[in-house]
Structures are given as structure tokens and as C-alpha cells.
Design a protein around this motif. Structure first.
Motif, mmCIF file in Angstrom:
data_model
loop_
_atom_site.group_PDB
_atom_site.id
_atom_site.type_symbol
_atom_site.label_atom_id
_atom_site.label_comp_id
_atom_site.label_asym_id
_atom_site.label_seq_id
_atom_site.Cartn_x
_atom_site.Cartn_y
_atom_site.Cartn_z
ATOM 1 N N LYS A 133 48.227 43.561 32.858
ATOM 2 C CA LYS A 133 49.222 44.577 33.192
ATOM 3 C C LYS A 133 48.586 45.820 33.803
ATOM 4 O O LYS A 133 49.126 46.413 34.740
ATOM 5 C CB LYS A 133 50.004 44.951 31.932
ATOM 6 C CG LYS A 133 51.145 45.936 32.180
ATOM 7 C CD LYS A 133 51.889 46.248 30.887
ATOM 8 C CE LYS A 133 52.987 47.273 31.140
ATOM 9 N NZ LYS A 133 53.712 47.621 29.884
ATOM 10 N N ASP A 134 47.421 46.237 33.287
ATOM 11 C CA ASP A 134 46.801 47.455 33.815
ATOM 12 C C ASP A 134 46.328 47.261 35.252
ATOM 13 O O ASP A 134 46.393 48.178 36.069
ATOM 14 C CB ASP A 134 45.643 47.908 32.924
ATOM 15 C CG ASP A 134 44.535 46.872 32.807
ATOM 16 O OD1 ASP A 134 44.853 45.662 32.902
ATOM 17 O OD2 ASP A 134 43.365 47.254 32.639
ATOM 18 N N VAL A 135 45.877 46.048 35.581
ATOM 19 C CA VAL A 135 45.463 45.770 36.958
ATOM 20 C C VAL A 135 46.673 45.812 37.886
ATOM 21 O O VAL A 135 46.606 46.363 38.993
ATOM 22 C CB VAL A 135 44.753 44.397 37.045
ATOM 23 C CG1 VAL A 135 44.454 44.038 38.507
ATOM 24 C CG2 VAL A 135 43.475 44.408 36.228
ATOM 25 N N VAL A 136 47.780 45.243 37.432
ATOM 26 C CA VAL A 136 49.011 45.258 38.236
ATOM 27 C C VAL A 136 49.475 46.696 38.470
ATOM 28 O O VAL A 136 49.831 47.066 39.597
ATOM 29 C CB VAL A 136 50.121 44.444 37.532
ATOM 30 C CG1 VAL A 136 51.452 44.628 38.262
ATOM 31 C CG2 VAL A 136 49.751 42.975 37.469
ATOM 32 N N GLU A 188 33.786 43.369 40.623
ATOM 33 C CA GLU A 188 34.113 42.534 41.772
ATOM 34 C C GLU A 188 35.270 41.579 41.492
ATOM 35 O O GLU A 188 36.108 41.319 42.362
ATOM 36 C CB GLU A 188 32.873 41.742 42.214
ATOM 37 C CG GLU A 188 31.855 42.573 42.966
ATOM 38 C CD GLU A 188 32.459 43.238 44.199
ATOM 39 O OE1 GLU A 188 33.130 42.540 44.985
ATOM 40 O OE2 GLU A 188 32.255 44.452 44.375
ATOM 41 N N ALA A 189 35.344 41.055 40.279
ATOM 42 C CA ALA A 189 36.429 40.117 39.945
ATOM 43 C C ALA A 189 37.788 40.809 40.037
ATOM 44 O O ALA A 189 38.766 40.226 40.527
ATOM 45 C CB ALA A 189 36.214 39.542 38.551
ATOM 46 N N THR A 190 37.848 42.034 39.576
ATOM 47 C CA THR A 190 39.102 42.791 39.651
ATOM 48 C C THR A 190 39.452 43.104 41.094
ATOM 49 O O THR A 190 40.625 43.028 41.500
ATOM 50 C CB THR A 190 38.990 44.089 38.834
ATOM 51 O OG1 THR A 190 38.717 43.768 37.469
ATOM 52 C CG2 THR A 190 40.286 44.902 38.913
ATOM 53 N N ALA A 196 43.832 39.894 46.651
ATOM 54 C CA ALA A 196 44.781 38.784 46.767
ATOM 55 C C ALA A 196 46.215 39.270 46.597
ATOM 56 O O ALA A 196 47.144 38.710 47.187
ATOM 57 C CB ALA A 196 44.458 37.709 45.726
ATOM 58 N N MET A 197 46.401 40.303 45.811
ATOM 59 C CA MET A 197 47.753 40.836 45.571
ATOM 60 C C MET A 197 48.345 41.483 46.819
ATOM 61 O O MET A 197 49.569 41.593 46.944
ATOM 62 C CB MET A 197 47.733 41.841 44.419
ATOM 63 C CG MET A 197 47.502 41.207 43.054
ATOM 64 S SD MET A 197 47.465 42.430 41.721
ATOM 65 C CE MET A 197 49.198 42.915 41.665
#
Length: 585
Positions: A133-136, A188-190, A196-197
Motif C-alpha cells: 500500500k505504501d508503494v502505491v 531497485e526492486a521498488t 511498471a505502474m
């Protein structure tokens, strides 16, 4: 070919001459969508009695299509009333108690799910993982910052740099991408997830704009579209109720259903003093299917009129009936105009109007409703958004036809379940939507089920018990969902599309300053196909008027834009005849 003989009474006022003979101007409205119904209703309320609405399909409503299944109503077309402050659709629905508020606050920036005020959007990857959720939230804030920047180019007249290619999609993708890559705090993964989003958000935006891709939407013109303040609303009983309210008071005989139009013959009175001259067509020239004309070998029949009458416009229907008129209000979609303008108007349209039709864009946005026996999503979830991790570096939103399903941006959860049951509403747009329309229900349901299994990581999701979907792109009476300002176009093109025919001399747009005199008439140097009367003052003005959402400069793509455009064209005629009507009272 049309002759251009001068009428003996050409110095007489054509408005007064027509009213002396018939008492009332005859107005034909083509299309019984929101624009056409609004125009007809306004004219009738102001005393016009000779009004006819020709609707090609078997029902009124145009791009409003409410389908009742069981106790629920599903919208294949228009769904939301966007904004309330001064929105005529809102006030019409509110007065009849039809509304339900669907978003909080004055403006929905996220634009992800408007079916529910509750819950959260679940962002899922093609590897079956849910994005935290925090990444979104971090990505959503970043994307909306850049989205707001896209509005500034028009609103503050900012120059567009060459790197953006004057494209909303190109600008947004590169700006967001650069900010993500330059963030020193994200691992980097984030960063890969956020990259991609970008594509998923642009797919949502493309569905909202009804474009194939946001890459095709003009950056310099994007900010001219105006959002009406206030909450968004749906109509649980169906958006068709607004159409029915608008149609109330219009006598049944005014609207003719199943009456497609083949061609509008305009400027008839200036070209020929008695009746219409309709050129014969070649075999297989049927614009309903090919956009290239009418059925071969058929001689127009139908309505007759006195040979001394001068009708500036004659509407030729597909059933070969001829309907003479003083004015025609054309409300067909931009998609139909793009496909059929060469055969739909005789003489042909002025060059600048043709150019506007070409420059402006219209695409297809389709919905896919899936009904399940039981929900497989949690009660807190208001939508399932699909993020393809392998699109982190992608710079295109175009897919091979066999991968059309990749354009589905996600599924909204219809809320509340007590009304709709357990139903998801998927979104797809562009060329991929056209591919979807060609598939059968079974194939689409199977593919959607496989996608849901893949993205949720739940292989046990059953196939839906029922599927319902739209097909606006392949519908011959629409050829798309709604319009947008394509790269290379601007609001000025919307104004050109809306301008009535024939153009007046003062506009200087159709005829220019240089004309070449021919026996009996003038030909425009810009529009050689359009004969003009030597005494231009005798030509009846506003023979062909244009309305529909694509003709509203600020509110294109909306139901309120469509309604207001119909009222706008009716107002032109009401003002034109105001003095003559007052003299008769």
C-alpha cells in the motif's frame, strides 16, 4: 451536378419567404442521443412545431445504454455525472431524485474507482503479488503531481518541448520515469515496481480519454478540457432515466426510430430554384457499411413538396425517403463523421471542417462486466488493478492482436453487492478493444478468468456465471466512444467542427478573399466542391448545424457537453427566428 441558377426573388429575405409559404421553419434533428433530444426539446418549448428527430437505431439515448439484468442496472455507455455545480445533467437528475453520490470531496484526482466511496484499490502484478500500500500511495502522489503539470501547458500557455512530442503520454511517462530513477531512497526492486505502474496508470488514463494511447493525446490542448466542480454521481435506476426525462414532453410522432440517414443535401435553394437534385450513385455505394455512399440503383422516393417551394436542405434516408427541411441539426458521433463525411454531405464539407474532423480524435473504451456466484476479493477491495512487471521499460501501449488482453487495465468492484450482486467491471480501450469486440463471450470470459487467476495468485477462481460487454467501436452508428484532442489538434478544431453551414462571409473561413467567377455561381478557391450563390445574401443561413459531445470545446467527451451542445444549436435557431415568431403573435 447541381446548377446554380439565381432565384428570381433572391433579394428577398429567405427566412420571411419560407415562413410566408409554410408558417413554420422545418427542423430535422439527426440522432436521438442527449444532444439531439436536448435540441428538439428546446425548439419545441420555444414554439417550433415542425421538428422531426431521425434516429438510426431502435431506441433513443445514443451512447447512453442501460441494461437491466435481474434487479440491477448496468451501464454499457455513460455511467457518471461528472461534477454537480452547474451541471445540467446533475440538476435534471437531482430534481427527480435519481442521484447517489459516488466520490468524496470536490474532485476525484485518482480516478481509479468511482463505484464506491469505500475500500482501496488492490494493485496486483502478473506474478500474483500485491504491491504494498505504501508503494502505491507514493507512486500515486508522484503520478498526480505530473498529471497536474500536463494541465499547465494550456492553462498558462507554457511552451511544449520537442522531447515530449506534444504528447501527454510521452511527457508523463518520461517525467515520472526520471523522477523514479532519481529517487535516492528507493531500492531497485521498488523502483522497478513503480516503473511498471506507469503503464498501468496510462492505460487507465487512456480509457478515461477514450484514446488508443495517451501518446496520441495533445499535451498543449490537454488542459482546455474543464472539470465541473463537485462530487461524481451514478444513477442506480440507470442513466437512461435522464434520457427519458429529457424526452418527456417531446410528442411521440416527432421521433422516428430505425431511420438511418444516407446523405444530407444542403445549399439546395441557392443551387436550384425548384426541389432537390440528387446525383445518381454507383452500385455498392452504401455508406452504412463502407462509408462511401448509398445503395446502388435505388431512386430516392418518399416525401413530396410543391414545386414552387424552395427547401435549402433535403435529408435522404436509407429507406430512400426524402425529407425537405430549412435546417438540419447533425448530432452523429465524430467516429461516424470520420468514416462517412465524404458521402454524408452533398456538396462536400468545407476544407477546414474536413481538416478538423481528421485532426480531432475519437477512440473506443469498452466495459466487460463479469458476474460471479461468490466474491473472491476481500470486502475492503474496491478494484483490482493489473500491473505487468515486464512493462517497466515499455514505451508503448500497443499490443499484438493475440495479446489484446494486456490492454485491460483492471476491474472495478460494483458496489453495493446488495444491488449488483458480485460483479466486476473491466476496462479496455483502443485497438485492443476492437479486437476484444470480435471475440465471442466465451473466449472473453475465459481470458478474463485466466488473468484474474494469474494476478491474484488464486488458481481456483471459477469462471463467471455471466458476462456483459459493450462494443462501441464496431457499432456502425457510433464508431467509437467519445472524442479527445489528438496530437496536432486543438480547441480551435472543436469550434470549426461546430460551425454551422453555410459559412457566412464575415467568418472568412470557408471562402477566403479570392474567388473565381463561374457562369451562374461562385466557387470557393478553398472549397471548389461547394457552389455558392452569386448573391450570397439570399442563401438561407444555418442550413446544417452540428452538435454532440465532440463539438463542445470545454466539455467534450461528457454527457453534459452533449446536452449543452444540443441546446446551443437550438438557441441559434431560436434567436434566428425570434423576431419572425414575435411578429406572428
Amino acid at each position: 451536378m447541381q446548377s446554380c441558377e439565381s432565384s428570381g426573388d433572391s433579394a428577398d429575405d429567405p427566412l420571411s419567404r419560407g415562413l410566408r409559404r409554410r408558417g413554420q421553419p422545418r427542423v430535422v434533428v439527426i440522432g436521438a442521443g442527449l444532444a439531439g433530444l436536448a435540441a428538439a426539446k428546446a425548439l419545441l418549448e420555444q414554439g417550433f412545431t415542425d421538428v422531426t428527430v431521425l434516429e438510426a437505431s431502435s431506441h433513443i439515448g445514443g451512447r447512453v445504454q442501460s441494461v437491466k439484468l435481474g434487479h440491477a442496472t448496468f451501464e454499457l455507455g455513460a455511467t457518471w455525472i461528472h461534477g454537480s455545480h452547474g451541471n445540467p445533467i446533475y440538476h435534471l437528475a437531482e430534481a427527480s431524485g435519481l442521484l447517489e453520490e459516488t466520490t468524496d470531496g470536490e474532485r476525484s484526482v485518482g480516478r481509479i474507482s468511482l463505484y464506491s466511496k469505500n475500500g482501496v484499490a488492490c494493485y496486483l502484478t502478473n506474478h500474483g503479488r500485491r504491491i504494498p500500500k505504501d508503494v502505491v500511495e507514493e507512486f500515486s502522489d508522484l503520478y498526480n503531481e505530473v498529471y497536474n503539470l500536463t494541465q499547465e501547458f494550456f492553462r498558462h500557455d507554457k511552451p511544449v518541448n520537442a522531447e515530449s512530442q506534444n504528447s501527454v503520454g510521452v511527457f508523463t511517462r518520461e517525467e515520472v520515469r526520471n523522477r523514479i530513477r532519481n529517487d535516492p531512497d528507493d531500492p531497485e526492486a521498488t523502483k522497478r515496481l513503480k516503473l511498471a505502474m506507469i503503464q498501468q496508470y496510462l492505460k487507465v488514463e487512456s480509457c478515461e480519454s477514450s484514446s488508443h494511447s495517451m501518446d496520441e493525446v495533445s499535451l498543449s490542448a490537454f488542459g482546455e478540457w474543464t472539470e465541473i466542480p463537485g462530487a461524481h454521481h451514478i444513477i442506480p435506476s440507470g442513466f437512461m432515466r435522464v434520457v427519458e426525462l429529457l424526452a418527456e414532453g417531446i410528442p411521440a410522432h416527432v421521433i422516428q426510430l430505425g431511420k438511418p440517414v444516407r446523405c444530407i443535401h444542403w445549399d439546395q435553394a441557392s443551387a436550384r430554384p425548384r426541389g432537390p437534385e440528387i446525383e445518381p450513385r454507383g452500385e455498392g455505394d452504401h455508406n452504412h457499411d463502407t462509408g462511401e455512399g448509398s445503395q446502388g440503383g435505388e431512386e430516392p422516393q418518399g416525401r413530396r413538396w410543391d414545386e414552387d417551394e424552395q427547401w435549402p436542405v433535403v435529408v435522404e434516408c436509407e429507406d430512400c425517403e426524402l425529407i425537405p427541411a430549412d435546417h438540419v441539426i447533425v448530432t452523429v458521433s465524430l467516429g461516424v463523421l470520420k468514416r462517412q463525411y465524404t458521402s454524408f454531405f452533398r456538396p462536400g464539407l468545407p476544407t477546414e471542417k474536413v481538416a478538423a474532423i481528421h485532426r480531432l480524435g475519437i477512440g473506443t473504451t469498452d466495459k466487460i462486466f463479469l458476474e460471479f456466484e461468490e466474491p473472491f476479493w476481500g470486502p475492503e477491495c474496491n478494484s483490482l488493478q493489473f500491473v505487468w512487471e515486464d512493462e517497466a521499460e515499455s514505451r508503448t501501449l500497443t499490443y499484438p492482436s493475440e495479446l489484446w488482453y494486456r490492454k485491460i487495465c483492471g476491474f472495478d468492484v460494483l458496489y453495493p453487492p446488495e444491488r449488483y450482486g458480485h460483479v466486476l467491471s473491466g476496462w479496455i480501450c483502443g485497438e485492443e478493444a476492437l479486437v476484444m469486440e470480435k471475440c465471442d463471450d466465451e473466449a472473453v470470459a475465459e481470458i478474463c478468468t485466466e488473468m484474474l487467476r494469474q494476478f491474484t495468485g488464486n488458481p481456483n477462481i471459477p469462471k463467471p456465471r455471466r458476462i456483459l460487454r459493450s462494443a462501441w467501436g464496431s457499432n456502425p452508428y457510433f464508431r467509437g466512444s467519445y472524442s479527445y484532442t489528438q496530437v496536432g489538434s486543438s480547441g480551435a478544431d472543436v469550434e470549426k467542427l461546430a460551425k454551422p453551414l453555410p459559412y457566412t462571409e464575415s467568418s472568412k473561413t470557408a471562402h477566403g478573399s479570392s474567388t473565381k467567377q463561374q457562369p451562374g455561381h461562385l466557387f470557393s478557391s478553398k472549397c471548389p466542391e461547394q457552389p455558392l450563390d452569386a448573391n450570397r445574401g439570399a442563401v438561407k443561413p444555418m442550413q446544417v448545424l452540428f452538435s454532440g459531445e465532440a463539438t463542445h470545446r470545454k466539455y467534450y467527451s461528457t454527457t453534459h457537453g452533449a446536452l449543452l451542445s444540443g441546446q446551443r444549436e437550438a438557441a441559434r435557431l431560436i434567436e434566428m427566428y425570434r423576431d419572425l415568431f414575435q411578429q406572428g403573435t
